[in-house]
Design a protein around this motif. Structure first.
Motif, PDB file in Angstrom:
ATOM      1  N   LEU A   1      27.069  37.621  45.913  1.00 40.28           N
ATOM      2  CA  LEU A   1      28.158  36.703  45.611  1.00 40.28           C
ATOM      3  C   LEU A   1      29.372  37.376  44.979  1.00 40.28           C
ATOM      4  O   LEU A   1      30.501  37.139  45.399  1.00 40.28           O
ATOM      5  N   ASP A   2      29.167  38.232  43.983  1.00 42.75           N
ATOM      6  CA  ASP A   2      30.310  38.905  43.345  1.00 42.75           C
ATOM      7  C   ASP A   2      31.099  39.742  44.345  1.00 42.75           C
ATOM      8  O   ASP A   2      32.333  39.684  44.377  1.00 42.75           O
TER       9      ASP A   2
ATOM     10  N   PHE B   1      30.990  30.029  49.935  1.00 44.81           N
ATOM     11  CA  PHE B   1      30.181  30.869  49.060  1.00 44.81           C
ATOM     12  C   PHE B   1      28.823  30.247  48.731  1.00 44.81           C
ATOM     13  O   PHE B   1      27.937  30.925  48.227  1.00 44.81           O
TER      14      PHE B   1
ATOM     15  N   ASP C   1      32.267  24.760  50.165  1.00 42.72           N
ATOM     16  CA  ASP C   1      32.606  26.128  49.793  1.00 42.72           C
ATOM     17  C   ASP C   1      31.714  27.098  50.567  1.00 42.72           C
ATOM     18  O   ASP C   1      30.482  26.989  50.528  1.00 42.72           O
TER      19      ASP C   1
ATOM     20  N   GLY D   1      38.430  29.011  50.983  1.00 43.94           N
ATOM     21  CA  GLY D   1      37.032  29.320  51.266  1.00 43.94           C
ATOM     22  C   GLY D   1      36.207  28.141  51.736  1.00 43.94           C
ATOM     23  O   GLY D   1      34.998  28.261  51.912  1.00 43.94           O
TER      24      GLY D   1
ATOM     25  N   ARG E   1      33.003  37.413  46.794  1.00 45.81           N
ATOM     26  CA  ARG E   1      34.189  36.812  46.160  1.00 45.81           C
ATOM     27  C   ARG E   1      35.312  37.843  45.998  1.00 45.81           C
ATOM     28  O   ARG E   1      36.481  37.535  46.224  1.00 45.81           O
TER      29      ARG E   1
ATOM     30  N   ALA F   1      38.940  37.576  47.765  1.00 40.52           N
ATOM     31  CA  ALA F   1      40.154  37.610  46.946  1.00 40.52           C
ATOM     32  C   ALA F   1      41.106  38.709  47.400  1.00 40.52           C
ATOM     33  O   ALA F   1      42.326  38.520  47.414  1.00 40.52           O
TER      34      ALA F   1
END
Length: 66
Positions: free
Chosen positions: A54-55, A46, A44, A20, A58, A62
């Motif tokens: 954000l959640d 993010f 990063d 990332g 991510r 993933a």
């Protein structure tokens, strides 16, 4: 693809690695995010995502790793 061939692109271009981290970003993309390419390199990705997203970001990242 080389930085020379992508710098003429009228749109934002952002390349991140498998962890990332930013490995390439053009001026247009950095400008959209209110920063500079040199400030983004190695950071990063993010860090540039809205906290409320954000959640989900991510989780999506993933899911692309497998």
């Amino acid at each position: 693809m080389t930085p020379e061939s992508t710098s003429a692109q009228p749109d934002g271009l952002w390349i991140i690695d498998a962890k990332g981290a930013t490995v390439y970003v053009n001026e247009d993309m950095a400008e959209m995010l209110g920063t500079t390419p040199s400030d983004m390199l190695g950071k990063d990705s993010f860090l540039y995502v809205f906290p409320e997203d954000l959640d989900a970001a991510r989780a999506l990242f993933a899911s692309k790793q497998s």
